[in-house]
Design a protein around this motif. Structure first.
Motif, PDB file in Angstrom:
ATOM      1  N   TRP A  83      12.661   3.297  21.077  1.00 16.31           N
ATOM      2  CA  TRP A  83      12.348   2.160  21.954  1.00 16.31           C
ATOM      3  C   TRP A  83      13.161   0.876  21.711  1.00 16.31           C
ATOM      4  CZ3 TRP A  83       8.635   0.577  25.168  1.00 16.31           C
ATOM      5  CH2 TRP A  83       7.530   1.660  25.597  1.00 16.31           C
ATOM      6  N   ASP A  84      13.849   0.865  20.900  1.00 11.44           N
ATOM      7  CA  ASP A  84      14.955  -0.273  20.594  1.00 11.44           C
ATOM      8  C   ASP A  84      16.200  -0.115  21.863  1.00 11.44           C
ATOM      9  OD1 ASP A  84      13.655  -1.388  18.572  1.00 11.44           O
ATOM     10  OD2 ASP A  84      14.840  -0.466  17.024  1.00 11.44           O
ATOM     11  N   THR A  85      16.667   1.144  21.865  1.00 13.05           N
ATOM     12  CA  THR A  85      17.593   1.313  22.825  1.00 13.05           C
ATOM     13  C   THR A  85      17.192   1.184  24.005  1.00 13.05           C
ATOM     14  OG1 THR A  85      18.392   3.065  21.105  1.00 13.05           O
ATOM     15  CG2 THR A  85      19.024   3.018  23.835  1.00 13.05           C
ATOM     16  N   TYR A  86      15.766   1.537  24.438  1.00 16.90           N
ATOM     17  CA  TYR A  86      15.091   1.167  25.636  1.00 16.90           C
ATOM     18  C   TYR A  86      15.179  -0.309  26.160  1.00 16.90           C
ATOM     19  CZ  TYR A  86      11.720   0.303  29.137  1.00 16.90           C
ATOM     20  OH  TYR A  86      10.937  -0.293  30.076  1.00 16.90           O
ATOM     21  N   ILE A  95      18.329  -1.860  26.993  1.00 15.39           N
ATOM     22  CA  ILE A  95      18.873  -1.677  28.158  1.00 15.39           C
ATOM     23  C   ILE A  95      17.841  -2.357  29.269  1.00 15.39           C
ATOM     24  CG2 ILE A  95      18.555   0.175  30.134  1.00 15.39           C
ATOM     25  CD1 ILE A  95      19.041   2.128  28.212  1.00 15.39           C
ATOM     26  N   ALA A  96      16.530  -2.584  28.892  1.00 14.24           N
ATOM     27  CA  ALA A  96      15.638  -3.564  29.944  1.00 14.24           C
ATOM     28  C   ALA A  96      16.234  -4.790  30.008  1.00 14.24           C
ATOM     29  CB  ALA A  96      14.301  -3.210  29.260  1.00 14.24           C
ATOM     30  N   ALA A  97      16.463  -5.536  28.659  1.00 14.39           N
ATOM     31  CA  ALA A  97      16.927  -6.758  28.386  1.00 14.39           C
ATOM     32  C   ALA A  97      18.155  -6.862  29.185  1.00 14.39           C
ATOM     33  CB  ALA A  97      16.817  -7.449  27.050  1.00 14.39           C
ATOM     34  N   ASP A  98      19.151  -6.366  28.802  1.00 16.95           N
ATOM     35  CA  ASP A  98      20.451  -6.354  29.414  1.00 16.95           C
ATOM     36  C   ASP A  98      20.771  -6.255  30.900  1.00 16.95           C
ATOM     37  OD1 ASP A  98      21.176  -6.464  26.847  1.00 16.95           O
ATOM     38  OD2 ASP A  98      22.434  -4.701  26.697  1.00 16.95           O
ATOM     39  N   LYS A  99      19.810  -5.661  31.392  1.00 22.15           N
ATOM     40  CA  LYS A  99      19.921  -5.339  32.903  1.00 22.15           C
ATOM     41  C   LYS A  99      18.913  -6.287  33.701  1.00 22.15           C
ATOM     42  CE  LYS A  99      17.031  -1.714  34.556  1.00 22.15           C
ATOM     43  NZ  LYS A  99      16.841  -0.394  35.051  1.00 22.15           N
ATOM     44  N   GLY A 139      12.677 -10.602  30.324  1.00 19.78           N
ATOM     45  CA  GLY A 139      13.226  -9.341  31.414  1.00 19.78           C
ATOM     46  C   GLY A 139      12.493  -8.026  30.643  1.00 19.78           C
ATOM     47  N   LYS A 140      12.304  -8.013  29.391  1.00 20.10           N
ATOM     48  CA  LYS A 140      11.789  -6.864  28.767  1.00 20.10           C
ATOM     49  C   LYS A 140      10.502  -6.276  29.394  1.00 20.10           C
ATOM     50  CE  LYS A 140      14.076  -7.374  24.376  1.00 20.10           C
ATOM     51  NZ  LYS A 140      13.941  -7.653  23.044  1.00 20.10           N
ATOM     52  N   ALA A 141       9.678  -7.645  29.230  1.00 20.41           N
ATOM     53  CA  ALA A 141       8.304  -7.432  29.813  1.00 20.41           C
ATOM     54  C   ALA A 141       8.214  -7.102  31.125  1.00 20.41           C
ATOM     55  CB  ALA A 141       7.606  -8.707  29.651  1.00 20.41           C
ATOM     56  N   TYR A 142       9.172  -7.929  32.030  1.00 20.01           N
ATOM     57  CA  TYR A 142       9.173  -7.310  33.454  1.00 20.01           C
ATOM     58  C   TYR A 142       9.473  -5.747  33.723  1.00 20.01           C
ATOM     59  CZ  TYR A 142      10.678  -7.280  38.154  1.00 20.01           C
ATOM     60  OH  TYR A 142      10.870  -6.862  39.515  1.00 20.01           O
ATOM     61  N   GLN A 143      10.584  -5.504  32.902  1.00 22.33           N
ATOM     62  CA  GLN A 143      11.042  -3.895  33.092  1.00 22.33           C
ATOM     63  C   GLN A 143       9.836  -3.209  32.693  1.00 22.33           C
ATOM     64  OE1 GLN A 143      14.041  -3.012  34.550  1.00 22.33           O
ATOM     65  NE2 GLN A 143      12.953  -1.245  34.917  1.00 22.33           N
ATOM     66  N   ALA A 172      15.289   8.387  34.675  1.00 19.25           N
ATOM     67  CA  ALA A 172      15.714   7.176  34.093  1.00 19.25           C
ATOM     68  C   ALA A 172      14.782   6.810  33.052  1.00 19.25           C
ATOM     69  CB  ALA A 172      15.388   6.304  35.621  1.00 19.25           C
ATOM     70  N   PRO A 173      15.214   5.751  32.283  1.00 23.00           N
ATOM     71  CA  PRO A 173      14.524   5.285  31.030  1.00 23.00           C
ATOM     72  C   PRO A 173      13.329   4.722  31.740  1.00 23.00           C
ATOM     73  CG  PRO A 173      16.779   4.350  31.189  1.00 23.00           C
ATOM     74  CD  PRO A 173      16.797   5.105  32.204  1.00 23.00           C
ATOM     75  N   ASN A 174      12.238   4.865  31.215  1.00 25.70           N
ATOM     76  CA  ASN A 174      11.055   4.343  31.425  1.00 25.70           C
ATOM     77  C   ASN A 174      10.120   4.202  30.283  1.00 25.70           C
ATOM     78  OD1 ASN A 174       8.075   4.765  32.514  1.00 25.70           O
ATOM     79  ND2 ASN A 174       9.035   4.525  34.490  1.00 25.70           N
ATOM     80  N   ALA A 175       9.332   3.145  30.202  1.00 30.46           N
ATOM     81  CA  ALA A 175       8.541   2.728  29.041  1.00 30.46           C
ATOM     82  C   ALA A 175       7.220   3.879  29.107  1.00 30.46           C
ATOM     83  CB  ALA A 175       8.014   1.429  29.166  1.00 30.46           C
ATOM     84  N   VAL A 176       6.746   4.105  30.052  1.00 21.42           N
ATOM     85  CA  VAL A 176       5.459   4.840  30.215  1.00 21.42           C
ATOM     86  C   VAL A 176       6.071   6.352  29.584  1.00 21.42           C
ATOM     87  CG1 VAL A 176       3.801   6.066  31.682  1.00 21.42           C
ATOM     88  CG2 VAL A 176       4.579   3.662  32.078  1.00 21.42           C
ATOM     89  N   THR A 177       7.221   6.777  30.072  1.00 26.06           N
ATOM     90  CA  THR A 177       7.660   8.098  29.609  1.00 26.06           C
ATOM     91  C   THR A 177       8.061   8.212  28.107  1.00 26.06           C
ATOM     92  OG1 THR A 177       8.682   8.548  31.953  1.00 26.06           O
ATOM     93  CG2 THR A 177       9.386  10.096  30.112  1.00 26.06           C
ATOM     94  N   LEU A 178       8.559   7.124  27.674  1.00 23.98           N
ATOM     95  CA  LEU A 178       8.808   6.855  26.125  1.00 23.98           C
ATOM     96  C   LEU A 178       7.332   6.925  25.305  1.00 23.98           C
ATOM     97  CD1 LEU A 178      11.430   4.245  25.547  1.00 23.98           C
ATOM     98  CD2 LEU A 178      11.457   6.844  24.891  1.00 23.98           C
ATOM     99  N   SER A 179       6.274   6.224  26.027  1.00 25.26           N
ATOM    100  CA  SER A 179       5.107   6.281  25.359  1.00 25.26           C
ATOM    101  C   SER A 179       4.336   7.511  25.325  1.00 25.26           C
ATOM    102  CB  SER A 179       4.263   5.230  26.145  1.00 25.26           C
ATOM    103  OG  SER A 179       4.602   3.862  25.862  1.00 25.26           O
ATOM    104  N   PHE A 180       4.497   8.451  26.458  1.00 21.61           N
ATOM    105  CA  PHE A 180       4.008   9.717  26.592  1.00 21.61           C
ATOM    106  C   PHE A 180       4.826  10.671  25.723  1.00 21.61           C
ATOM    107  CE2 PHE A 180       4.328  14.050  28.622  1.00 21.61           C
ATOM    108  CZ  PHE A 180       3.042  14.448  28.593  1.00 21.61           C
ATOM    109  N   ARG A 181       6.011  10.504  25.624  1.00 24.91           N
ATOM    110  CA  ARG A 181       6.671  11.426  24.580  1.00 24.91           C
ATOM    111  C   ARG A 181       6.384  11.289  23.095  1.00 24.91           C
ATOM    112  NH1 ARG A 181      11.359  11.965  21.834  1.00 24.91           N
ATOM    113  NH2 ARG A 181      12.080  13.965  21.895  1.00 24.91           N
ATOM    114  N   ASP A 182       6.223   9.773  22.917  1.00 25.93           N
ATOM    115  CA  ASP A 182       5.641   9.699  21.482  1.00 25.93           C
ATOM    116  C   ASP A 182       4.300  10.110  21.079  1.00 25.93           C
ATOM    117  OD1 ASP A 182       8.120   8.061  21.249  1.00 25.93           O
ATOM    118  OD2 ASP A 182       6.980   6.230  21.255  1.00 25.93           O
ATOM    119  N   CYS A 183       3.697  10.567  21.949  1.00 25.27           N
ATOM    120  CA  CYS A 183       2.430  10.888  21.750  1.00 25.27           C
ATOM    121  C   CYS A 183       2.117  12.545  21.812  1.00 25.27           C
ATOM    122  CB  CYS A 183       1.217  10.093  22.616  1.00 25.27           C
ATOM    123  SG  CYS A 183       1.019   8.420  22.211  1.00 25.27           S
ATOM    124  N   LEU A 184       3.208  13.337  21.962  1.00 22.49           N
ATOM    125  CA  LEU A 184       3.078  14.602  22.119  1.00 22.49           C
ATOM    126  C   LEU A 184       3.022  15.357  20.812  1.00 22.49           C
ATOM    127  CD1 LEU A 184       5.599  14.959  25.182  1.00 22.49           C
ATOM    128  CD2 LEU A 184       2.931  15.124  25.326  1.00 22.49           C
TER     129      LEU A 184
END
Length: 188
Positions: free
Chosen positions: A22-25, A28-32, A65-69, A94-106
């Motif tokens: 999540w930190d990396t994600y 990226i979200a904040a920087d872009k 920016g993070k919240a918006y992304q 592409a980096p996506n918070a939903v995909t990360l959340s999904f992966r975290d629960c598998l």
């Protein structure tokens, strides 16, 4: 400097590895996103000779920016982000918070299966993974994360002078509305 940060954030998106955390994600979200919002308003603070406001504006927009992304990522899985297809971030890896959340629960077995599919880059099975993500609580989990970050942004905004807040208020209202609309149908 802001354009260089935005460019670097966009470039990091292409190097994003499914195993990133999540930190990396969030970096990226904040920087872009944040530098594009920060530059003009930080300029107002500089012209007002308000160094404290300059730093708070920069920090505030990193949160916003993070919240918006994250909101945009949720909308990607709802088909409301303007992309041609629902869940297109997953298709293009592409980096996506939903995909990360999904992966975290598998489970370990599901995680291994997902990672093999993701790494292969072949979109055979894409619709199955998109359906699995939509059936999971990944969108809600990403939404809760987004709302927490949005709260952090609002706390930063409260510490700004009235004059500076009046300048950022239209942008704040617009992005907050987008964020809240992204989760209005979810149980967050």
């Amino acid at each position: 400097r802001h354009m260089a940060t935005t460019t670097a954030g966009e470039a990091m998106e292409f190097e994003f590895d499914r195993k990133n955390d999540w930190d990396t994600y969030l970096q990226i979200a904040a920087d872009k996103t944040a530098p594009l919002l920060t530059a003009p308003l930080q300029g107002v603070a500089v012209m007002a000779l308000d160094a404290r406001a300059e730093m708070v504006v920069a920090s505030y927009f990193r949160y916003l920016g993070k919240a918006y992304q994250i909101a945009n990522d949720i909308m990607n899985f709802d088909g409301n982000d303007g992309a041609k297809s629902i869940g297109s971030d997953l298709a293009r890896r592409a980096p996506n918070a939903v995909t990360l959340s999904f992966r975290d629960c598998l489970s370990e077995l599901e995680l291994a299966e997902f990672d093999v599919w993701y790494e292969a880059g072949d979109n055979t099975g894409l619709l199955d993974w998109q359906a699995a993500i939509r059936k999971s609580d990944a969108m809600e989990r990403a939404g809760r994360c987004m709302l927490s970050i949005l709260d952090d942004a609002e706390m930063k905004a409260e510490s700004l002078s009235v004059e500076i807040y009046e300048v950022i208020s239209p942008v704040h209202s617009l992005l907050k509305r987008v964020c809240l609309n992204s989760v209005k149908h979810l149980k967050v």
